[in-house]
Design a protein around this motif. Structure first.
Motif, short mmCIF file in Angstrom:
data_model
loop_
_atom_site.label_atom_id
_atom_site.label_comp_id
_atom_site.label_asym_id
_atom_site.label_seq_id
_atom_site.Cartn_x
_atom_site.Cartn_y
_atom_site.Cartn_z
N GLU A 1 93.40 -12.65 76.13
CA GLU A 1 93.72 -13.42 74.99
C GLU A 1 93.12 -13.10 73.81
O GLU A 1 93.63 -13.03 72.57
CB GLU A 1 93.06 -14.93 75.37
N PHE A 2 91.94 -12.32 73.97
CA PHE A 2 91.29 -11.63 72.88
C PHE A 2 92.11 -10.67 72.26
O PHE A 2 92.37 -10.50 70.92
CB PHE A 2 89.97 -10.98 73.06
N MET A 3 92.72 -9.74 73.16
CA MET A 3 93.71 -9.04 72.74
C MET A 3 94.98 -9.57 72.05
O MET A 3 95.65 -9.09 70.99
CB MET A 3 94.36 -8.16 73.85
N ALA A 4 95.41 -10.70 72.20
CA ALA A 4 96.55 -11.33 72.00
C ALA A 4 96.32 -11.86 70.43
O ALA A 4 96.97 -11.82 69.69
CB ALA A 4 97.05 -12.48 72.80
N VAL A 5 94.94 -12.20 70.30
CA VAL A 5 94.62 -12.83 68.87
C VAL A 5 94.50 -11.73 68.03
O VAL A 5 94.71 -12.00 66.90
CB VAL A 5 93.03 -13.50 69.07
N SER A 6 94.16 -10.60 68.47
CA SER A 6 93.99 -9.39 67.71
C SER A 6 95.37 -8.67 67.19
O SER A 6 95.34 -7.91 66.53
CB SER A 6 93.13 -8.19 68.28
N ALA A 7 96.44 -9.17 68.15
CA ALA A 7 97.75 -8.60 67.91
C ALA A 7 98.27 -9.32 66.71
O ALA A 7 98.07 -9.98 66.04
CB ALA A 7 98.49 -8.67 68.96
N SER A 8 99.75 -8.54 66.25
CA SER A 8 100.35 -9.08 64.85
C SER A 8 100.73 -10.49 64.91
O SER A 8 101.09 -10.75 63.96
CB SER A 8 101.47 -7.92 64.94
N ASN A 9 101.09 -11.08 66.35
CA ASN A 9 101.44 -12.45 65.88
C ASN A 9 100.43 -13.34 65.35
O ASN A 9 101.00 -14.42 65.02
CB ASN A 9 101.98 -12.65 67.46
N TYR A 10 99.36 -13.07 65.57
CA TYR A 10 98.21 -14.13 65.40
C TYR A 10 97.41 -13.41 64.12
O TYR A 10 96.77 -14.10 63.57
CB TYR A 10 97.42 -14.48 66.70
N ASP A 11 97.23 -12.23 64.12
CA ASP A 11 96.71 -11.59 62.95
C ASP A 11 95.26 -12.08 62.34
O ASP A 11 95.37 -12.90 61.39
CB ASP A 11 97.86 -11.40 61.96
N THR A 12 94.28 -11.62 63.16
CA THR A 12 93.09 -11.97 62.48
C THR A 12 92.69 -11.31 61.09
O THR A 12 91.87 -11.80 60.88
CB THR A 12 92.09 -11.81 63.42
N ASP A 13 93.43 -10.53 60.65
CA ASP A 13 93.32 -9.86 59.48
C ASP A 13 93.36 -10.84 58.33
O ASP A 13 92.47 -10.65 57.15
CB ASP A 13 94.35 -8.61 59.12
N ARG A 14 94.13 -11.77 58.23
CA ARG A 14 94.05 -12.72 57.24
C ARG A 14 92.83 -13.34 57.38
O ARG A 14 92.60 -14.48 56.12
CB ARG A 14 95.41 -13.91 57.28
N PHE A 15 92.08 -13.62 57.91
CA PHE A 15 90.79 -14.25 58.01
C PHE A 15 89.85 -13.36 57.61
O PHE A 15 88.63 -13.66 57.64
CB PHE A 15 90.46 -15.03 59.23
N GLY A 16 89.74 -11.85 57.49
CA GLY A 16 88.89 -11.02 57.17
C GLY A 16 88.37 -10.55 58.43
O GLY A 16 87.34 -9.87 58.48
N ALA A 17 88.85 -10.85 59.52
CA ALA A 17 88.18 -10.38 60.94
C ALA A 17 89.09 -9.41 61.66
O ALA A 17 89.31 -9.56 62.63
CB ALA A 17 87.88 -11.70 61.60
N ALA A 18 89.52 -8.43 60.86
CA ALA A 18 90.55 -7.66 61.41
C ALA A 18 89.88 -6.62 62.68
O ALA A 18 90.59 -6.51 63.75
CB ALA A 18 91.39 -6.92 60.45
N LEU A 19 89.22 -5.74 62.02
CA LEU A 19 88.88 -4.54 62.97
C LEU A 19 87.64 -4.76 63.72
O LEU A 19 86.63 -5.23 63.26
CB LEU A 19 88.71 -3.29 62.02
N PRO A 20 87.56 -4.89 64.93
CA PRO A 20 86.41 -4.89 65.79
C PRO A 20 85.51 -4.06 65.52
O PRO A 20 85.95 -2.70 65.75
CB PRO A 20 87.03 -5.25 66.99
N ARG A 21 84.09 -4.23 65.46
CA ARG A 21 83.33 -3.18 65.61
C ARG A 21 82.72 -2.74 66.85
O ARG A 21 82.41 -3.90 67.58
CB ARG A 21 82.10 -3.43 64.47
#
Length: 185
Positions: free
Chosen positions: A64-84
């Motif tokens: 589910e974490f991978m699904a959230v990071s994928a393009s369908n849900y795109d956490t980039d719009r929240f400023g949380a795109a790239l995991p460190r």
């Protein structure tokens, strides 16, 4: 736009002539306008859109974490795109899945290595309460060893729930205090 003289109004609200402006000694120049705000609001706004997550992934919630990071849900719009993948570069610790008693000291060490300010998200029911693993090996909630800011329920939680958790964390960050100088510095 900048440098253009704005019309000057007299006491009645009528536009005064340009020739009258220097005589009155009052000109309004757009280049001298500025924006004022409170420090906490400005820093909170900047921090809420620049989250750097560190995924502490241990179990089945990883899908589910991978699904959230994928393009369908795109956490980039929240400023949380790239995991460190270094705790020293992250400010959001996302604990994803079951944490065992043996992993608890490792999780604590990762949390202590993060720079201030830092936030923690318990991702899924296993990270929040231990889930259905009610035995001696699993930790019954990560809040026993580190403070948790946001709990995301579900087994596994849907990506929409994770997005809602990120949005609630952003509200908490934006409305919080952001001291630049604290008691240690």
């Amino acid at each position: 736009m900048y440098g253009k003289r704005l019309p000057i109004l007299d006491g009645t609200g009528a536009t005064a002539g340009v020739a009258d402006a220097p005589a009155r000694g009052h000109t309004k120049d757009a280049s001298f306008e500025f924006l004022t705000t409170r420090k906490d609001e400005l820093i909170g706004w900047a921090r809420k859109f620049s989250l750097f997550p560190y995924p502490f992934v241990t179990a089945c919630c990883a899908m589910e974490f991978m699904a959230v990071s994928a393009s369908n849900y795109d956490t980039d719009r929240f400023g949380a795109a790239l995991p460190r993948f270094s705790p020293r570069q992250a400010d959001l610790l996302m604990v994803v899945g079951t944490v065992t008693q043996k992993q608890a000291p490792i999780l604590l060490k990762v949390y202590e290595q993060m720079c201030e300010p830092k936030w923690v998200m318990a991702f899924g029911v296993c990270a929040s309460t231990g889930g259905f693993y009610q035995n001696y090996a699993s930790l019954p909630g990560i809040d026993r060893i580190i403070p948790v800011d946001i709990y995301v329920p579900g087994c596994p939680p849907r990506p929409e729930m994770v997005i809602d958790g990120i949005m609630r964390l952003q509200e908490k960050i934006a409305n919080g205090r952001h001291p630049i100088i604290n008691e240690r510095f």
